[in-house]
Design a protein around this motif. Structure first.
Motif, PDB file in Angstrom:
ATOM      1  N   ARG A   1      -1.234   7.540  -0.511  1.00 49.69           N
ATOM      2  CA  ARG A   1      -2.497   7.514  -1.249  1.00 49.69           C
ATOM      3  C   ARG A   1      -3.585   8.206  -0.429  1.00 49.69           C
ATOM      4  O   ARG A   1      -3.741   7.955   0.751  1.00 49.69           O
ATOM      5  CB  ARG A   1      -2.901   6.075  -1.533  1.00 49.69           C
ATOM      6  CG  ARG A   1      -4.160   5.982  -2.375  1.00 49.69           C
ATOM      7  CD  ARG A   1      -4.495   4.566  -2.696  1.00 49.69           C
ATOM      8  NE  ARG A   1      -3.589   4.126  -3.744  1.00 49.69           N
ATOM      9  CZ  ARG A   1      -3.499   2.898  -4.181  1.00 49.69           C
ATOM     10  NH1 ARG A   1      -4.242   1.953  -3.657  1.00 49.69           N
ATOM     11  NH2 ARG A   1      -2.666   2.576  -5.135  1.00 49.69           N
ATOM     12  N   GLU A   2      -4.317   9.066  -1.105  1.00 48.67           N
ATOM     13  CA  GLU A   2      -5.375   9.807  -0.424  1.00 48.67           C
ATOM     14  C   GLU A   2      -6.545   8.887  -0.098  1.00 48.67           C
ATOM     15  O   GLU A   2      -6.919   8.022  -0.860  1.00 48.67           O
ATOM     16  CB  GLU A   2      -5.849  10.965  -1.290  1.00 48.67           C
ATOM     17  CG  GLU A   2      -6.754  11.905  -0.549  1.00 48.67           C
ATOM     18  CD  GLU A   2      -7.007  13.176  -1.323  1.00 48.67           C
ATOM     19  OE1 GLU A   2      -8.130  13.680  -1.200  1.00 48.67           O
ATOM     20  OE2 GLU A   2      -6.116  13.642  -2.025  1.00 48.67           O
ATOM     21  N   LEU A   3      -7.137   9.099   1.054  1.00 48.14           N
ATOM     22  CA  LEU A   3      -8.264   8.321   1.514  1.00 48.14           C
ATOM     23  C   LEU A   3      -9.544   8.840   0.865  1.00 48.14           C
ATOM     24  O   LEU A   3      -9.823  10.032   0.894  1.00 48.14           O
ATOM     25  CB  LEU A   3      -8.356   8.458   3.036  1.00 48.14           C
ATOM     26  CG  LEU A   3      -9.164   7.463   3.833  1.00 48.14           C
ATOM     27  CD1 LEU A   3      -8.599   6.060   3.652  1.00 48.14           C
ATOM     28  CD2 LEU A   3      -9.129   7.828   5.294  1.00 48.14           C
TER      29      LEU A   3
ATOM     30  N   ARG B   1       0.844  -1.206   0.000  1.00 49.73           N
ATOM     31  CA  ARG B   1       0.000   0.000   0.000  1.00 49.73           C
ATOM     32  C   ARG B   1       0.870   1.242   0.000  1.00 49.73           C
ATOM     33  O   ARG B   1       1.901   1.296   0.650  1.00 49.73           O
ATOM     34  CB  ARG B   1      -0.901   0.035   1.229  1.00 49.73           C
ATOM     35  CG  ARG B   1      -1.952  -1.025   1.208  1.00 49.73           C
ATOM     36  CD  ARG B   1      -2.862  -0.864   2.374  1.00 49.73           C
ATOM     37  NE  ARG B   1      -3.823  -1.954   2.407  1.00 49.73           N
ATOM     38  CZ  ARG B   1      -4.503  -2.287   3.462  1.00 49.73           C
ATOM     39  NH1 ARG B   1      -4.357  -1.624   4.581  1.00 49.73           N
ATOM     40  NH2 ARG B   1      -5.350  -3.277   3.418  1.00 49.73           N
TER      41      ARG B   1
ATOM     42  N   TRP C   1     -11.777   4.667   2.406  1.00 52.05           N
ATOM     43  CA  TRP C   1     -11.140   3.601   1.635  1.00 52.05           C
ATOM     44  C   TRP C   1      -9.799   4.102   1.142  1.00 52.05           C
ATOM     45  O   TRP C   1      -9.678   5.224   0.659  1.00 52.05           O
ATOM     46  CB  TRP C   1     -11.991   3.239   0.422  1.00 52.05           C
ATOM     47  CG  TRP C   1     -13.245   2.499   0.731  1.00 52.05           C
ATOM     48  CD1 TRP C   1     -13.400   1.161   0.804  1.00 52.05           C
ATOM     49  CD2 TRP C   1     -14.540   3.058   0.999  1.00 52.05           C
ATOM     50  NE1 TRP C   1     -14.702   0.835   1.092  1.00 52.05           N
ATOM     51  CE2 TRP C   1     -15.433   1.974   1.225  1.00 52.05           C
ATOM     52  CE3 TRP C   1     -15.030   4.359   1.080  1.00 52.05           C
ATOM     53  CZ2 TRP C   1     -16.773   2.158   1.508  1.00 52.05           C
ATOM     54  CZ3 TRP C   1     -16.368   4.538   1.372  1.00 52.05           C
ATOM     55  CH2 TRP C   1     -17.223   3.453   1.583  1.00 52.05           C
ATOM     56  N   ASN C   2      -8.798   3.250   1.236  1.00 56.92           N
ATOM     57  CA  ASN C   2      -7.471   3.622   0.738  1.00 56.92           C
ATOM     58  C   ASN C   2      -7.036   2.691  -0.391  1.00 56.92           C
ATOM     59  O   ASN C   2      -5.856   2.442  -0.586  1.00 56.92           O
ATOM     60  CB  ASN C   2      -6.440   3.628   1.864  1.00 56.92           C
ATOM     61  CG  ASN C   2      -6.224   2.267   2.475  1.00 56.92           C
ATOM     62  OD1 ASN C   2      -6.932   1.314   2.177  1.00 56.92           O
ATOM     63  ND2 ASN C   2      -5.243   2.175   3.348  1.00 56.92           N
ATOM     64  N   ASP C   3      -8.017   2.168  -1.142  1.00 59.11           N
ATOM     65  CA  ASP C   3      -7.715   1.238  -2.225  1.00 59.11           C
ATOM     66  C   ASP C   3      -7.641   1.913  -3.584  1.00 59.11           C
ATOM     67  O   ASP C   3      -7.607   1.247  -4.613  1.00 59.11           O
ATOM     68  CB  ASP C   3      -8.734   0.101  -2.251  1.00 59.11           C
ATOM     69  CG  ASP C   3     -10.167   0.587  -2.453  1.00 59.11           C
ATOM     70  OD1 ASP C   3     -10.389   1.808  -2.578  1.00 59.11           O
ATOM     71  OD2 ASP C   3     -11.071  -0.267  -2.468  1.00 59.11           O
TER      72      ASP C   3
ATOM     73  N   ARG D   1     -13.259   9.266   1.244  1.00 53.10           N
ATOM     74  CA  ARG D   1     -14.141   9.287   2.408  1.00 53.10           C
ATOM     75  C   ARG D   1     -15.581   9.507   1.994  1.00 53.10           C
ATOM     76  O   ARG D   1     -15.870  10.244   1.060  1.00 53.10           O
ATOM     77  CB  ARG D   1     -13.744  10.416   3.356  1.00 53.10           C
ATOM     78  CG  ARG D   1     -12.375  10.261   3.931  1.00 53.10           C
ATOM     79  CD  ARG D   1     -12.004  11.514   4.726  1.00 53.10           C
ATOM     80  NE  ARG D   1     -10.623  11.478   5.116  1.00 53.10           N
ATOM     81  CZ  ARG D   1     -10.204  11.192   6.330  1.00 53.10           C
ATOM     82  NH1 ARG D   1     -11.065  10.948   7.290  1.00 53.10           N
ATOM     83  NH2 ARG D   1      -8.913  11.174   6.602  1.00 53.10           N
TER      84      ARG D   1
END
Length: 85
Positions: A8-10, A4, A31-33, A12
């Protein structure tokens, strides 16, 4: 960490427990995917979850506000007398 990207921006989202009434409480997700939007299936699942959480909170508030009867010496004696009779 596990492939990961910590930079990386979350993504929301914020959801009201009671539809369009934000004063009823909210649930926030992140989510951080890498997603930049939420699919309809996830949106429906969150709506159902919000309904269940609202119901559970209502039950907890009801239990918390219910008057609690404390046993008294006379009520204990009465219950023993009735049970023996």
């Amino acid at each position: 960490e596990g492939g990961r990207d910590p930079e990386r921006e979350l993504f929301r989202t914020r959801h009201s427990l009671l539809g369009e009434r934000p004063n009823a409480g909210v649930i926030e997700f992140g989510w951080n995917d890498g997603r930049i939007s939420m699919d309809r299936d996830t949106e429906i699942a969150i709506e159902v979850l919000c309904e269940h959480v609202l119901h559970a909170v209502g039950r907890l508030e009801h239990v918390r506000s219910a008057p609690r009867a404390l046993p008294t010496a006379s009520s204990d004696a009465e219950s023993r007398r009735i049970a023996v009779s």
